[in-house]
Design a protein around this motif. Sequence first.
Motif, PDB file in Angstrom:
ATOM      1  N   SER A  72      31.996  33.569  25.446  1.00  0.00           N
ATOM      2  CA  SER A  72      32.147  34.880  24.824  1.00  0.00           C
ATOM      3  C   SER A  72      33.130  34.815  23.666  1.00  0.00           C
ATOM      4  N   VAL A  73      32.899  35.653  22.652  1.00  0.00           N
ATOM      5  CA  VAL A  73      33.819  35.708  21.518  1.00  0.00           C
ATOM      6  C   VAL A  73      35.214  36.108  21.975  1.00  0.00           C
ATOM      7  N   LEU A  74      35.300  36.953  23.006  1.00  0.00           N
ATOM      8  CA  LEU A  74      36.592  37.395  23.514  1.00  0.00           C
ATOM      9  C   LEU A  74      37.320  36.295  24.274  1.00  0.00           C
ATOM     10  N   GLU A  75      36.613  35.223  24.640  1.00  0.00           N
ATOM     11  CA  GLU A  75      37.205  34.156  25.445  1.00  0.00           C
ATOM     12  C   GLU A  75      37.260  32.824  24.708  1.00  0.00           C
ATOM     13  N   ILE A  76      37.111  32.867  23.355  1.00  0.00           N
ATOM     14  CA  ILE A  76      37.028  31.627  22.593  1.00  0.00           C
ATOM     15  C   ILE A  76      38.391  31.149  22.106  1.00  0.00           C
ATOM     16  N   ALA A  77      39.422  32.010  22.175  1.00  0.00           N
ATOM     17  CA  ALA A  77      40.744  31.641  21.657  1.00  0.00           C
ATOM     18  C   ALA A  77      41.294  30.346  22.264  1.00  0.00           C
ATOM     19  N   PRO A  78      41.151  30.109  23.582  1.00  0.00           N
ATOM     20  CA  PRO A  78      41.678  28.854  24.135  1.00  0.00           C
ATOM     21  C   PRO A  78      40.998  27.598  23.594  1.00  0.00           C
ATOM     22  N   LEU A  79      39.862  27.763  22.908  1.00  0.00           N
ATOM     23  CA  LEU A  79      39.121  26.609  22.393  1.00  0.00           C
ATOM     24  C   LEU A  79      39.409  26.329  20.926  1.00  0.00           C
ATOM     25  N   LEU A  80      40.351  27.051  20.317  1.00  0.00           N
ATOM     26  CA  LEU A  80      40.604  26.883  18.883  1.00  0.00           C
ATOM     27  C   LEU A  80      41.001  25.454  18.535  1.00  0.00           C
ATOM     28  N   GLU A  81      41.809  24.823  19.375  1.00  0.00           N
ATOM     29  CA  GLU A  81      42.238  23.447  19.089  1.00  0.00           C
ATOM     30  C   GLU A  81      41.056  22.484  19.141  1.00  0.00           C
ATOM     31  N   ASP A  82      40.211  22.627  20.157  1.00  0.00           N
ATOM     32  CA  ASP A  82      39.025  21.759  20.260  1.00  0.00           C
ATOM     33  C   ASP A  82      38.068  22.004  19.101  1.00  0.00           C
ATOM     34  N   LEU A  83      37.885  23.266  18.727  1.00  0.00           N
ATOM     35  CA  LEU A  83      36.996  23.585  17.602  1.00  0.00           C
ATOM     36  C   LEU A  83      37.565  23.034  16.299  1.00  0.00           C
ATOM     37  N   SER A  84      38.884  23.037  16.163  1.00  0.00           N
ATOM     38  CA  SER A  84      39.513  22.480  14.955  1.00  0.00           C
ATOM     39  C   SER A  84      39.240  20.984  14.855  1.00  0.00           C
ATOM     40  N   GLU A  85      39.389  20.273  15.969  1.00  0.00           N
ATOM     41  CA  GLU A  85      39.141  18.821  15.966  1.00  0.00           C
ATOM     42  C   GLU A  85      37.676  18.517  15.672  1.00  0.00           C
ATOM     43  N   THR A  86      36.780  19.287  16.276  1.00  0.00           N
ATOM     44  CA  THR A  86      35.349  19.082  16.029  1.00  0.00           C
ATOM     45  C   THR A  86      35.005  19.343  14.571  1.00  0.00           C
TER      46      THR A  86
ATOM     47  N   GLY B 185      36.298  10.162  -1.896  1.00  0.00           N
ATOM     48  CA  GLY B 185      37.621   9.558  -1.938  1.00  0.00           C
ATOM     49  C   GLY B 185      38.732  10.450  -1.449  1.00  0.00           C
ATOM     50  N   ILE B 186      38.404  11.487  -0.668  1.00  0.00           N
ATOM     51  CA  ILE B 186      39.396  12.444  -0.177  1.00  0.00           C
ATOM     52  C   ILE B 186      39.475  12.354   1.342  1.00  0.00           C
ATOM     53  N   GLN B 187      40.679  12.368   1.869  1.00  0.00           N
ATOM     54  CA  GLN B 187      40.881  12.335   3.315  1.00  0.00           C
ATOM     55  C   GLN B 187      41.390  13.689   3.794  1.00  0.00           C
ATOM     56  N   ILE B 188      40.794  14.200   4.883  1.00  0.00           N
ATOM     57  CA  ILE B 188      41.306  15.412   5.521  1.00  0.00           C
ATOM     58  C   ILE B 188      42.425  14.982   6.464  1.00  0.00           C
ATOM     59  N   VAL B 189      43.641  15.434   6.195  1.00  0.00           N
ATOM     60  CA  VAL B 189      44.791  15.040   7.009  1.00  0.00           C
ATOM     61  C   VAL B 189      44.806  15.821   8.321  1.00  0.00           C
ATOM     62  N   ASN B 190      44.564  17.102   8.255  1.00  0.00           N
ATOM     63  CA  ASN B 190      44.419  17.917   9.460  1.00  0.00           C
ATOM     64  C   ASN B 190      43.552  19.125   9.131  1.00  0.00           C
ATOM     65  N   PHE B 191      43.006  19.729  10.165  1.00  0.00           N
ATOM     66  CA  PHE B 191      42.143  20.898   9.975  1.00  0.00           C
ATOM     67  C   PHE B 191      42.462  21.887  11.080  1.00  0.00           C
ATOM     68  N   ASN B 192      42.839  23.106  10.681  1.00  0.00           N
ATOM     69  CA  ASN B 192      43.206  24.129  11.661  1.00  0.00           C
ATOM     70  C   ASN B 192      42.303  25.341  11.544  1.00  0.00           C
ATOM     71  N   LEU B 193      41.673  25.685  12.661  1.00  0.00           N
ATOM     72  CA  LEU B 193      40.917  26.923  12.771  1.00  0.00           C
ATOM     73  C   LEU B 193      41.847  27.901  13.477  1.00  0.00           C
ATOM     74  N   SER B 194      42.537  28.719  12.688  1.00  0.00           N
ATOM     75  CA  SER B 194      43.636  29.511  13.247  1.00  0.00           C
ATOM     76  C   SER B 194      43.204  30.855  13.794  1.00  0.00           C
ATOM     77  N   SER B 195      42.036  31.369  13.390  1.00  0.00           N
ATOM     78  CA  SER B 195      41.645  32.700  13.855  1.00  0.00           C
ATOM     79  C   SER B 195      40.135  32.846  13.869  1.00  0.00           C
ATOM     80  N   ILE B 196      39.615  33.381  14.980  1.00  0.00           N
ATOM     81  CA  ILE B 196      38.225  33.810  15.079  1.00  0.00           C
ATOM     82  C   ILE B 196      38.270  35.267  15.509  1.00  0.00           C
ATOM     83  N   ASN B 197      37.786  36.177  14.675  1.00  0.00           N
ATOM     84  CA  ASN B 197      37.903  37.589  14.993  1.00  0.00           C
ATOM     85  C   ASN B 197      36.652  38.360  14.599  1.00  0.00           C
ATOM     86  N   PHE B 198      36.684  39.658  14.805  1.00  0.00           N
ATOM     87  CA  PHE B 198      35.539  40.512  14.499  1.00  0.00           C
ATOM     88  C   PHE B 198      36.066  41.911  14.191  1.00  0.00           C
ATOM     89  N   PRO B 199      35.258  42.786  13.573  1.00  0.00           N
ATOM     90  CA  PRO B 199      35.723  44.124  13.174  1.00  0.00           C
ATOM     91  C   PRO B 199      36.134  44.976  14.372  1.00  0.00           C
TER      92      PRO B 199
END
Length: 381
Positions: free
Chosen positions: A179-193, A206-220
């Motif tokens: 559920s969208v309401l229960e996805i917050a605990p997965l933000l770290e896993d989604l960021s890595e993926t 020739g560009i390297q991604i050093v880190n990638f953060n998905l900091s917020s998933i929300n809705f209106p």
Amino acid sequence: MAIIDVIKFNGIANRNWLVYRYPGESFVYGTQLIVGEGQIAVFVKGGKALDFFSAGTYTLNAPNIPILQSLINIPFGGRTPFTAEVFFINKTVKLDVLWGTSDPISLIDPKYLVRMRVRAFGQFGIRITDYRVFLTEIIGAVGDDQIVKYDAVLNFFKGVTVTKVKTIIADTIINKKISVLEIAPLLEDLSETSQESLSGEFERFGIQIVNFNLSSINFPDEDFETINKILGEKAAFDIIGDNRYQVKRSFDVMEAAAGNEGGGSIASAGMGLGLGAGAGLAMGNLFSNTAGRVMNNPVKGLSCKKCGEMNEAGAKFCCSCGEKIATAQIECYSCSTTVDENAKFCSNCGKSMLNKTCPGCHTENKPGTKFCSDCGTKLEE
């Protein structure tokens, strides 16, 4: 054209510069090159990236520019002029690259069966690792600007970044049924993926991604109000039990889709068909389960007068609080219908089931008695 003796770049006021094209192409054998900290200097000839220089001070001669020397064959000795382009590249890590979905992801929440408009935001960091590939693949596409900033290059990657992240989020919600309401605990896993999925796209240039953060998933907020309403309905259905809530939500979604004339996409139509099939299956399962319960438990007993808990037929005491709930059964003296001993009237014929008190001796007599069993006085009908 003036001959340049010193090549250097002092940098600009902010760190948003990515590439600096040195304003001049005519140099002499023996020119001094000064490269600052966090910079890489690259000599380019004929569109090809040749010799590289990290931080330090260099005198351009055959040992320092071997690839360029072999290409243009600079004569030894003297201050022989030659032409080449010099690019300074910012090799520091930029950690504050912001990204976000420009339009929402429209999908059906798998738990609450309501259409959600999901947005996602975050940031990531990059650095240039393969300078030759970077200059060859990217810089040629940004024109002849003397200074190329990060924004100009990152615009090339906005589309692929948003597309891949949206796909990963939609896959997690729809296929993994989170559920969208229960996805917050997965933000770290989604960021890595997301970082793993995007790395190949950036490394090709020739560009390297050093880190990638998905900091917020929300809705209106209006979508959240709909969820709150559904949660209230679900609480009521949970009290009743069964799977009727899921069936109701399935039909609500189908009804909404049917009323959305011309507004849905092919993907939405397909999703509606899938929900229709799911609703039919859920309804069939509901009827099957209900029929099974009726056959196995044909009658429910009365609710406990103390705590309200429903008890199986024949139970003598409440399974929740222990209160006595068994009620003795008696036959109606007039029609022989079985009624509760506390019933005041027969549910079949309507005759009074109350004891009759003798007006003469006040003896209690059974219902339907015509004469007092103690004194013989005639009792009123």
